[in-house]
Design a protein around this motif. Structure first.
Motif, PDB file in Angstrom:
ATOM      1  N   ARG A 130       0.832  -1.212   0.000  1.00  0.00           N
ATOM      2  CA  ARG A 130       0.000   0.000   0.000  1.00  0.00           C
ATOM      3  C   ARG A 130       0.861   1.255   0.000  1.00  0.00           C
ATOM      4  O   ARG A 130       0.591   2.213  -0.732  1.00  0.00           O
ATOM      5  CB  ARG A 130      -0.915   0.000   1.229  1.00  0.00           C
ATOM      6  N   ARG A 131       1.894   1.238   0.811  1.00  0.00           N
ATOM      7  CA  ARG A 131       2.783   2.385   0.850  1.00  0.00           C
ATOM      8  C   ARG A 131       3.489   2.569  -0.490  1.00  0.00           C
ATOM      9  O   ARG A 131       3.677   3.705  -0.948  1.00  0.00           O
ATOM     10  CB  ARG A 131       3.812   2.186   1.949  1.00  0.00           C
ATOM     11  N   ILE A 132       3.915   1.418  -1.116  1.00  0.00           N
ATOM     12  CA  ILE A 132       4.581   1.512  -2.417  1.00  0.00           C
ATOM     13  C   ILE A 132       3.617   2.079  -3.446  1.00  0.00           C
ATOM     14  O   ILE A 132       3.974   2.948  -4.264  1.00  0.00           O
ATOM     15  CB  ILE A 132       5.105   0.125  -2.863  1.00  0.00           C
ATOM     16  N   ALA A 133       2.376   1.574  -3.420  1.00  0.00           N
ATOM     17  CA  ALA A 133       1.381   2.069  -4.377  1.00  0.00           C
ATOM     18  C   ALA A 133       1.134   3.560  -4.180  1.00  0.00           C
ATOM     19  O   ALA A 133       0.965   4.305  -5.150  1.00  0.00           O
ATOM     20  CB  ALA A 133       0.083   1.279  -4.215  1.00  0.00           C
ATOM     21  N   LEU A 134       1.121   3.999  -2.908  1.00  0.00           N
ATOM     22  CA  LEU A 134       0.912   5.422  -2.654  1.00  0.00           C
ATOM     23  C   LEU A 134       2.097   6.253  -3.099  1.00  0.00           C
ATOM     24  O   LEU A 134       1.954   7.449  -3.380  1.00  0.00           O
ATOM     25  CB  LEU A 134       0.661   5.652  -1.158  1.00  0.00           C
ATOM     26  N   SER A 135       3.300   5.625  -3.198  1.00  0.00           N
ATOM     27  CA  SER A 135       4.478   6.378  -3.631  1.00  0.00           C
ATOM     28  C   SER A 135       4.589   6.481  -5.137  1.00  0.00           C
ATOM     29  O   SER A 135       5.494   7.139  -5.640  1.00  0.00           O
ATOM     30  CB  SER A 135       5.742   5.723  -3.063  1.00  0.00           C
ATOM     31  N   ALA A 136       3.706   5.791  -5.870  1.00  0.00           N
ATOM     32  CA  ALA A 136       3.796   5.785  -7.323  1.00  0.00           C
ATOM     33  C   ALA A 136       3.571   7.173  -7.875  1.00  0.00           C
ATOM     34  O   ALA A 136       2.689   7.904  -7.431  1.00  0.00           O
ATOM     35  CB  ALA A 136       2.776   4.810  -7.908  1.00  0.00           C
ATOM     36  N   THR A 137       4.403   7.538  -8.897  1.00  0.00           N
ATOM     37  CA  THR A 137       4.244   8.828  -9.558  1.00  0.00           C
ATOM     38  C   THR A 137       3.165   8.711 -10.616  1.00  0.00           C
ATOM     39  O   THR A 137       2.652   7.631 -10.915  1.00  0.00           O
ATOM     40  CB  THR A 137       5.567   9.260 -10.193  1.00  0.00           C
ATOM     41  N   ASP A 138       2.805   9.851 -11.207  1.00  0.00           N
ATOM     42  CA  ASP A 138       1.817   9.846 -12.283  1.00  0.00           C
ATOM     43  C   ASP A 138       2.386   9.150 -13.523  1.00  0.00           C
ATOM     44  O   ASP A 138       3.594   9.150 -13.764  1.00  0.00           O
ATOM     45  CB  ASP A 138       1.418  11.281 -12.622  1.00  0.00           C
ATOM     46  N   LEU A 139       1.489   8.561 -14.311  1.00  0.00           N
ATOM     47  CA  LEU A 139       1.892   7.895 -15.549  1.00  0.00           C
ATOM     48  C   LEU A 139       2.430   8.909 -16.547  1.00  0.00           C
ATOM     49  O   LEU A 139       1.860   9.998 -16.693  1.00  0.00           O
ATOM     50  CB  LEU A 139       0.701   7.140 -16.153  1.00  0.00           C
ATOM     51  N   CYS A 160       5.698   4.613 -14.781  1.00  0.00           N
ATOM     52  CA  CYS A 160       5.743   5.427 -13.548  1.00  0.00           C
ATOM     53  C   CYS A 160       6.830   4.846 -12.668  1.00  0.00           C
ATOM     54  O   CYS A 160       7.299   3.728 -12.882  1.00  0.00           O
ATOM     55  CB  CYS A 160       4.412   5.454 -12.835  1.00  0.00           C
ATOM     56  N   PHE A 161       7.193   5.578 -11.608  1.00  0.00           N
ATOM     57  CA  PHE A 161       8.235   5.143 -10.691  1.00  0.00           C
ATOM     58  C   PHE A 161       7.636   4.944  -9.294  1.00  0.00           C
ATOM     59  O   PHE A 161       6.713   5.672  -8.874  1.00  0.00           O
ATOM     60  CB  PHE A 161       9.360   6.177 -10.618  1.00  0.00           C
ATOM     61  N   VAL A 162       8.146   3.970  -8.566  1.00  0.00           N
ATOM     62  CA  VAL A 162       7.796   3.755  -7.171  1.00  0.00           C
ATOM     63  C   VAL A 162       9.084   3.766  -6.363  1.00  0.00           C
ATOM     64  O   VAL A 162      10.185   3.741  -6.925  1.00  0.00           O
ATOM     65  CB  VAL A 162       7.042   2.417  -6.976  1.00  0.00           C
ATOM     66  N   LYS A 184      -3.643   4.850 -11.425  1.00  0.00           N
ATOM     67  CA  LYS A 184      -3.007   5.979 -12.076  1.00  0.00           C
ATOM     68  C   LYS A 184      -3.465   5.977 -13.515  1.00  0.00           C
ATOM     69  O   LYS A 184      -3.478   4.929 -14.180  1.00  0.00           O
ATOM     70  CB  LYS A 184      -1.486   5.886 -12.018  1.00  0.00           C
ATOM     71  N   THR A 185      -3.813   7.096 -14.087  1.00  0.00           N
ATOM     72  CA  THR A 185      -4.438   7.173 -15.414  1.00  0.00           C
ATOM     73  C   THR A 185      -3.695   8.183 -16.255  1.00  0.00           C
ATOM     74  O   THR A 185      -3.207   9.203 -15.761  1.00  0.00           O
ATOM     75  CB  THR A 185      -5.917   7.592 -15.276  1.00  0.00           C
ATOM     76  N   VAL A 186      -3.634   7.833 -17.606  1.00  0.00           N
ATOM     77  CA  VAL A 186      -3.081   8.774 -18.569  1.00  0.00           C
ATOM     78  C   VAL A 186      -3.901   8.661 -19.845  1.00  0.00           C
ATOM     79  O   VAL A 186      -4.415   7.592 -20.188  1.00  0.00           O
ATOM     80  CB  VAL A 186      -1.600   8.478 -18.834  1.00  0.00           C
ATOM     81  N   ASP A 187      -4.047   9.788 -20.527  1.00  0.00           N
ATOM     82  CA  ASP A 187      -4.853   9.828 -21.746  1.00  0.00           C
ATOM     83  C   ASP A 187      -3.901   9.816 -22.950  1.00  0.00           C
ATOM     84  O   ASP A 187      -3.156  10.773 -23.178  1.00  0.00           O
ATOM     85  CB  ASP A 187      -5.727  11.076 -21.748  1.00  0.00           C
ATOM     86  N   LEU A 188      -3.922   8.705 -23.708  1.00  0.00           N
ATOM     87  CA  LEU A 188      -3.085   8.577 -24.905  1.00  0.00           C
ATOM     88  C   LEU A 188      -4.003   8.736 -26.116  1.00  0.00           C
ATOM     89  O   LEU A 188      -4.417   7.765 -26.745  1.00  0.00           O
ATOM     90  CB  LEU A 188      -2.369   7.224 -24.923  1.00  0.00           C
ATOM     91  N   SER A 189      -4.344   9.956 -26.409  1.00  0.00           N
ATOM     92  CA  SER A 189      -5.188  10.238 -27.577  1.00  0.00           C
ATOM     93  C   SER A 189      -4.949  11.673 -27.982  1.00  0.00           C
ATOM     94  O   SER A 189      -4.306  12.441 -27.261  1.00  0.00           O
ATOM     95  CB  SER A 189      -6.670  10.006 -27.221  1.00  0.00           C
TER      96      SER A 189
END
Length: 1577
Positions: free
Chosen positions: A1349-1358, A1371-1373, A1434-1439
């Motif tokens: 959970r802590r690792i997931a919370l440390s994830a940066t944006d995509l 992304c990076f953790v 984490k979400t990113v728009d590839l369009s």
């Protein structure tokens, strides 16, 4: 120098007890501090005209005195040897014999009137003054009189202006100044005193008096010429004394300050109000005094009158101090209030008068009539005020009976409404006390604002108690309103002291004594009054002197030893054994003067203020021994003194006479002189020190300088005893009802009562034994209203009479009487209506009278009469016996006959006035199918948003039974079309609670009945009802007492004496008392249920009769009944309420504590402790305690043993209430508690050394690392800590200092390899403690979940990254573990991974690779990190642009990759450096690649290099390149580069070749080189 009398001195007048302002006595013309060289004395008299004095020389006057004085009006000239004094127009100058000038005082001969006196007002011959003074040497040459004589009064006539006559010259003049703070009576007394002393001194000493006499006969002249030596010497001495007096007077007046002679204006005559007929003239007059002469301005309704603006309308005149305003041809516009305002430098004063113009009958101007609701007929009679036949005067906001205390300020006020309202005519406001008109004074202030009249008592005293009446006078008509004011005694300074006496008066004042009388107080302080002390104070001083040494009981006392001519005030104090009372209010000032002189001064009020001293007595003879006094009698005799009175003798000397009083015991001739030392000056004398019970005779002798005269005739024998007896007690005390707080008490006068002052009435609540005075000022008459009583209480009364001798015994107590309002007959009922009509009878209904007469209505009487052709017949009685309902059927009527009806209500006081005749109703059969109107519609329980409406069913029901009712309502001011129905469905009950009302809005209601045929006629409309909750409104309160009795309680504080509480159920009277007990006491009523059950469910309401709708209700439904029954049971069987039941807990040392807590315990509460049905007691094993303050009951056991298993019970008793609580400790429950106690005991011992407060646990840091931590306590320096994992010690780099009490172990990048059992141990010389933490299986999974959970919370944006293969999302953790599951979605659809689309982790990077992307790869990409419990996205728009830019970059990188792949390059084989021995062969080879096949070339030292015989370069198969030197030499050393090149690029690879020569071959070579060099050289 002569002594100045008191009225010539400057002093202050101040009474400490009552007066709060210093009163300046300004009655003397002498002032102490003066600066002016001359003085002008002016009296604001209208008798003298300004500037009318004439100064003329008179040859007949010759004055030879060296130091004669001249009196001159307005003269400022002053000589060292003479002074000018003036009053009016008098002139007095030096004689011609001394200064060759003659002074004469003269008025125009035509200005003297035959009949005018020296002082006159308003006369046309005002300047014909009747007094003239002349001084001449011829008159003076006759010689001075041996002694000063009293001259006869003579009036100067017109034709005898120059004729000589007897006259007296005043030695001083005076003036009148307004004195603030004393009454008119005081001023007059001061004037009388001053006048008398001035006149006495003048004629007794002869100072400053010059007498000119014309010879009456030749013999008289010869008599004066032949003077003896003795007479001559006396004249010479008198002349010297006169000269000295004049010199001293001149010196004194040189110092006079002229400013102190000024005084404010004062109205001598105020303007009088007038009522005149229209077109008549009217004239207002007033006379004003003051210096400087005041200026008078006239106002009309407070607007100055301008004569120039209204020429011919107003005439304003001012002559000789007389001012007038004349108004010609009066009309209604002249009706107003007129004001004369007089002003000078010292102040301003105003006087008011009203003018009312009336008109003859028939001449009324309709436009001037009052435009009110009542019109005035033209033929109406007109009052002198010209408006209406009478004025309607009413009082609003009246003052009630008032109660005050001595010293307080009390105010009475009343708003007055007068109709018709005539603004130009003001009413006269008069206040009376006990029928006597009250005038404004320092004690009483009055105010009239135009609408409200008020009276203020600034310092209330018992003298102010009485019946106050406000009278409003409008012309010839007036109205009055009265109410009583009670003033009780102020608090005594000494407890138990009596109240202060009252009404102190001075009677029979004489030269040296006065009789003081007073009234005894009603309050004696609980002890009989022993007597009274009388105090006196000279006016102008503040020193009080007690007049009697021992208390006197008689309420009159002669005060002697007064100084003649001085004024005194008196006060009285009562004394009993407890102490002396507060002093009474001071008396009015009284002057010590001879009554005859006082009467004579009153007949000539001008002296000394006008400067004249006029004597009317005949000139007495000289040197005559006075005769005996006459008419000697005893006017008062008491046990303490005897007062004698007599008349002066007819024959006496020319000087004043005095008296000696003698006494003797009756029957003897042993006469003794009473006043041996000081003769008596007054013809009154009080004889003290007489033996009580003995008889005495008295006689009086006169004396003067000629000797003592003969005694008077002796009085009859007088017994020294009180002639006035204390009255007997009054009889037949009869109390009767008056109001709800007052009772009328009547009695009969005591027999043989003499000189009664009044009566005191006392009241007492029956059974209390405590008596209170009802009045503090004796009342006259035999009837009194006692106010301030408590409604509903029973009182008894007693009365005693008062006269000067004392207070009588109390009368017998009256019969007890309950304080209730007297009842009266009720007012008429109203709104008579027909409820049903048949052929021979009619049913009527009506509304209850608005005024019930103070008691309940006992019944109604109905009368009826026939009406034939509109002519009513004779009234006939419909019922002989009174009916209680407000509906009645009249039988035996004639069909088709018209009738009128009237109803009269009756109560205990009798039958009231019948109502007005009703409308005519026809007696005929009603055939309508719908029901008749309901009746008796009333509103009750009115609140701000609701009320309850009650009604009775119709008498006429129609052709079918009544099916229900409809209630209509509307606002009172709304029109008829605004009626609306409250209920949609018909009501079965005959009451309805209507809610949703607007506060403050007035409503009316009506009710309609319905049956099968339809809705009937509505009832009469109710009276308007305002939706409001009145102040003090109370509700029915449900209560359950300590015995469990359930009751409904209602309280009312607005009850009248005849009010009753009426309880009802469902708004029907409660007739069955088997369910309820109703108890009413005073203003409280209780309805107690005997046995509350289902039969008692319903709405209970209570109405208080004879009030303004006081009512309330309470609903008891099933839920409420259950609640009340439960509460009743609890109260009937009381228990000690417990805040908590019996509980057990383990204490710190392993002790076992049993406890419970009661909500409340008294100090007498007890507790019994029981174990297995046996009581246990406080001892070594059990420690027991009860705390009443907190309600805590506890028992503590040191240790639980096996034998302690069982049931524990605490039994409580607190008075009547009891309770108990038990706790069962058996089996597993007991075993668990015992184990816990043992554990806690061990824990306590453990904690004596280093120990863990918090056991070992884990925590994931923000960096996603795992920290093992624990909290320790009781640590010291020698304490060590050791960490273990799976029984293997973990080496820690640094020791813990324990400063914060926390020990930690950090595990970085926690993973499966770190699973295991961790342990930490604390130890020192006191012991050790350990804590273990297992991180396996579930515990490990939980920890990994938290790590994930802590690792997931440390994830940066995509982010989006383009590569040569495609597009990468990443992304990076902080760091990655396998337990963290990663999922990817495209447009919310799970992605299936293939060779083209795949995911992976590289270090801390989590990525998704899309190879060879296509437009179908556009969209939203979501990465979900699942920690085992929760997903983190984490979400990113590839369009759009993002996709286009990434795709273009991909294409660029792809092309760059192709170029990179196919470009020419050296794949390998060439070393960087080659070292080879000279002569050896060198062979280098490498592989090249390129598509297309690259071109290969070589460079040596950056220069092109090609194959030769020694060096062979080869390029075979498009990829193999070789470089061969068969025999290398040092010349071959250098840098060789292979260059491969195709269309995609060029690449160069370098190799350095170093050729060396072996050592053995190098030396010969070097030598050879040297030789070669030498050869060259």
């Amino acid at each position: 120098m002569m002594s100045l009398p008191f009225y010539q001195r400057h002093h202050e007048h101040y009474d400490r007890a009552y007066r709060h302002k210093a009163l300046q006595s300004t009655i003397s013309q002498y002032q102490k501090e003066t600066k002016s060289k001359s003085a002008v004395y002016a009296q604001g008299s209208t008798a003298y005209t300004r500037g009318s004095a004439a100064y003329c020389h008179a040859s007949a006057a010759d004055f030879s005195l060296d130091s004669s004085a001249a009196y001159s009006h307005g003269s400022s000239a002053h000589d060292l040897e003479s002074a000018a004094y003036s009053y009016g127009s008098t002139a007095y100058d030096h004689s011609a014999a001394r200064s060759k000038r003659s002074a004469a005082y003269s008025l125009d001969s035509q200005s003297l009137s035959k009949s005018s006196a020296a002082y006159s007002h308003g006369s046309e011959s005002i300047n014909k003054l009747a007094a003239a003074y002349r001084l001449g040497s011829e008159a003076y040459s006759l010689g001075m009189s041996p002694k000063a004589k009293r001259a006869k009064q003579n009036l100067v006539s017109e034709n005898k202006e120059n004729e000589a006559m007897d006259y007296s010259v005043p030695i001083f003049t005076g003036r009148e100044v307004s004195i603030s703070g004393i009454t008119d009576t005081e001023e007059e007394r001061i004037k009388e005193s001053a006048a008398y002393v001035a006149k006495r001194n003048l004629f007794a000493t002869g100072e400053g008096v010059s007498v000119s006499k014309v010879a009456k006969s030749t013999s008289e002249e010869e008599h004066h010429e032949k003077k003896s030596r003795k007479v001559a010497i006396r004249e010479s001495a008198e002349r010297v004394a006169l000269k000295k007096t004049l010199e001293e007077t001149q010196a004194f007046h040189k110092k006079l300050n002229q400013d102190k002679l000024l005084h404010a204006p004062e109205f001598i005559i105020e303007p009088r109000s007038h009522t005149v007929w229209e077109k008549q003239n009217v004239k207002f007059h007033c006379s004003v005094a003051g210096w400087p002469a005041p200026r008078v301005t006239w106002y009309k309704n407070n607007v100055p009158i301008d004569v120039q603006t209204h020429p011919g309308k107003y005439i304003i005149e001012s002559r000789y101090g007389l001012h007038s305003l004349e108004i010609s041809t009066c009309d209604f516009d002249d009706i107003a209030q007129y004001r004369a305002s007089a002003m000078n430098v010292k102040g301003e004063i105003s006087a008011y008068a009203s003018l009312v113009v009336k008109r003859y009958k028939g001449d009324i101007d309709a436009s001037l009539l009052h435009t009110g609701t009542v019109s005035m007929p033209l033929g109406l009679g007109v009052t002198p005020h010209g408006y209406a036949s009478r004025f309607e005067i009413s009082f609003v906001d009246k003052f009630d009976v008032a109660f005050g205390r001595e010293g307080e300020t009390m105010s009475l006020g009343c708003t007055v409404v007068i109709s018709p309202d005539i603004k130009r005519f003001k009413p006269d406001i008069e206040w009376y006390r006990n029928g006597v008109l009250i005038t404004p004074s320092k004690w009483v202030q009055m105010n009239w604002s135009g609408e409200r009249a008020s009276l203020t008592l600034t310092h209330a005293n018992k003298e102010d108690e009485g019946l106050y009446t406000l009278r409003v006078v409008m012309g010839d008509y007036y109205e009055e309103y009265s109410s009583y004011v009670f003033v009780r005694d102020a608090d005594a300074e000494i407890p138990g002291a009596p109240g202060a006496p009252l009404d102190v008066q001075c009677l029979d004042a004489n030269k040296d004594y006065v009789i003081v009388s007073w009234k005894q107080p009603a309050v004696d302080g609980g002890n009989p009054i022993l007597g009274y002390f009388i105090d006196r104070c000279e006016v102008g001083t503040t020193h009080w002197t007690q007049c009697n040494e021992t208390p006197v009981k008689f309420a009159r006392f002669p005060v002697t030893g007064l100084i003649e001519g001085r004024s005194y005030i008196f006060r009285v104090r009562a004394v009993n054994k407890a102490g002396v009372s507060l002093p009474s209010r001071v008396s009015e000032p009284v002057a010590a003067l001879d009554p005859a002189d006082r009467a004579r001064l009153r007949s000539h009020p001008s002296a000394p203020w006008t400067g004249q001293i006029i004597v009317t007595e005949e000139e007495p003879a000289e040197g005559v021994v006075p005769g005996p006094p006459t008419d000697l009698q005893v006017i008062e005799a008491t046990k303490n003194y005897v007062v004698l009175s007599w008349k002066p003798p007819g024959q006496r000397g020319h000087e004043g006479i005095m008296y000696f009083v003698e006494k003797c015991v009756a029957g003897t001739e042993d006469w003794q002189r009473v006043n041996t030392e000081i003769p008596v000056k007054s013809p009154r004398f009080a004889v003290f020190d007489l033996a009580e019970g003995k008889s005495y005779c008295f006689r009086v002798r006169c004396c003067n300088s000629a000797g003592i005269g003969e005694p008077s005739e002796a009085t009859e024998a007088t017994v020294v005893d009180d002639k006035l007896d204390i009255p007997k007690a009054p009889g037949r005390i009869m109390p009767t009802r008056n109001t709800d707080t007052s009772v009328v008490v009547t009695w009969t006068e005591p027999p043989d009562a003499k000189e009664l002052v009044g009566y005191y009435i006392e009241s007492s609540v029956v059974g209390s034994g405590h008596w209170e005075p009802c009045n503090n000022n004796p009342v006259k008459g035999t009837r009194f209203i006692c106010h301030g009583l408590v409604n509903g209480e029973k009182y008894i009364f007693r009365v005693r009479a008062v006269n000067a001798a004392g207070l009588s015994e109390f009368s017998q107590d009256s019969e007890p009487i309950e304080v209730q309002a007297a009842i009266a007959a009720p007012s008429p009922p109203y709104d008579i209506m027909v409820l049903e009509s048949v052929r021979d009878s009619m049913a009527l209904g009506w509304k209850q009278p608005k005024f019930t007469g103070g008691t309940e209505i006992t019944g109604y009487y109905v009368n009826y009469r026939e009406v034939v052709d509109g002519v009513p017949g004779k009234w006939m009685e419909a019922n002989i016996k009174a009916i209680s309902e407000r509906a009645y059927r009249i039988q035996n009527l004639k069909e088709n006959t018209v009738y009128q009806f009237q109803v009269a209500a009756a109560n205990l006081a009798g039958v009231g006035t019948p109502s007005l005749p009703s409308q005519p109703f026809k007696c005929e059969e009603w055939t309508i199918a719908v029901p008749g109107p309901p009746h008796d519609v009333t509103c009750t329980e009115v609140r701000k948003d609701s009320l309850v409406l009650l009604w009775k069913e119709p008498v006429y029901t129609g052709r079918s039974p009544i099916a229900g009712y409809y209630v209509d309502m509307k606002e009172t001011e709304a029109k008829e079309e605004h009626w609306r129905s409250v209920n949609e469905k018909p009501l079965q009950k005959k009451f309805l609670k209507i809610g949703g009302l607007k506060e403050g809005v007035s409503y009316v209601f009506r009710v309609r009945a319905t049956n099968q045929a339809g809705v009937g006629k509505p009832s009469d409309v109710t009276e308007p009802v305002v939706a409001e909750t009145r102040p003090g409104t109370k509700e029915v309160v449900v209560d359950v007492d300590d015995n469990g009795v359930i009751s409904l309680n209602f309280e009312c504080d607005q009850m009248s004496p005849n009010s009753k509480f009426v309880w009802s159920k469902n708004y029907e009277p409660i007739e069955d008392d088997s369910r309820l007990n109703i108890d009413t006491k005073g203003g409280k009523s209780k309805a107690a249920f005997k046995d509350l059950g289902e039969d008692d469910l319903g709405i209970y309401s209570c109405v208080v009769t004879d009030t303004d709708g006081v009512s309330s209700s309470h609903t008891i439904d099933e839920e409420e009944m259950k609640r009340l029954l439960a509460l009743s049971h609890e109260r009937k069987f009381p228990t000690v309420p417990l805040a908590s039941e019996l509980a057990v807990e383990i204490l710190e040392k392993g002790e076992v504590r049993f406890w419970l807590q009661a909500e409340k315990l008294s100090g007498n509460a007890k507790a019994n402790f029981v174990f297995n049905d046996k009581e246990i007691f406080n001892g070594e094993k059990y420690k027991m305690k009860v705390d009443p303050k907190t309600g805590l009951v506890e028992m503590i056991m040191d240790k639980l043993e096996d034998k302690d298993e069982g049931t524990y019970t605490f039994q409580l008793q607190d008075g009547k209430a009891t309770n108990q609580s038990s706790l069962v400790l058996i089996g597993d429950v007991f075993k668990k508690l015992q184990d816990e106690a043992d554990f806690q005991r061990k824990e306590w011992h453990r904690k004596q050394g280093p120990h863990f407060v918090d056991k070992l646990g884990w925590e994931v840091t923000d960096d996603c690392n795992v920290m093992l931590k624990c909290k320790v306590a009781n640590i010291k320096k020698e304490t060590h800590i050791v960490w273990y994992k799976d029984d293997r010690e973990i080496m820690v780099d640094e020791e813990h200092d324990f400063k914060d009490g926390v020990c930690t172990l950090l595990i970085s990048e926690f993973s499966k390899k770190d699973a295991g059992t961790y342990e930490v141990i604390l130890k020192d010389d006191r012991g050790k403690d350990s804590s273990e933490l297992k991180l396996k299986d579930t515990a490990f999974a939980d920890l990994m979940n938290e790590v994930c959970r802590r690792i997931a919370l440390s994830a940066t944006d995509l982010k989006i990254q383009s590569t040569a293969e495609g597009i990468r999302l990443y992304c990076f953790v902080n760091y990655y573990v396998e337990d963290l599951r990663v999922g990817w979605m495209h447009n919310d659809t799970q992605i299936r991974f293939t060779d083209r689309v795949k995911t992976g982790v590289t270090g801390e990077q989590i990525w998704l690779q899309i190879n060879e992307p296509t437009p179908q790869d556009k969209g939203k990409y979501t990465m979900e990190l699942f920690d085992g419990k929760t997903g983190h996205k984490k979400t990113v728009d590839l369009s759009g642009q993002a996709f286009d830019e990434a795709f273009a970059e991909f294409q660029r990188l792809k092309q760059a990759a192709i170029a990179e792949k196919n470009r020419a390059r050296v794949l390998g084989g060439l070393p960087d450096v080659v070292t080879i021995q000279e002569g050896k062969a060198l062979n280098l080879s490498c592989t090249v690649w390129g598509d297309p096949t690259p071109e290969v070339s070589w460079l040596k030292n950056e220069k092109s290099f090609v194959s030769d015989a020694n060096c062979t370069l080869k390029f075979e198969s498009g990829k193999n390149v070789s470089f061969t030197i068969s025999t290398v030499s040092t010349h071959d050393s250098g840098k060789y580069s292979i260059v491969v090149k195709n269309k995609y690029g060029t690449e160069t690879s370098d190799v350095t070749v170093s050729v060396y020569i072996p050592e053995e071959e190098r030396q010969p070579e070097e030598e050879k080189k040297k030789e070669d060099k030498k050869t060259k050289v």
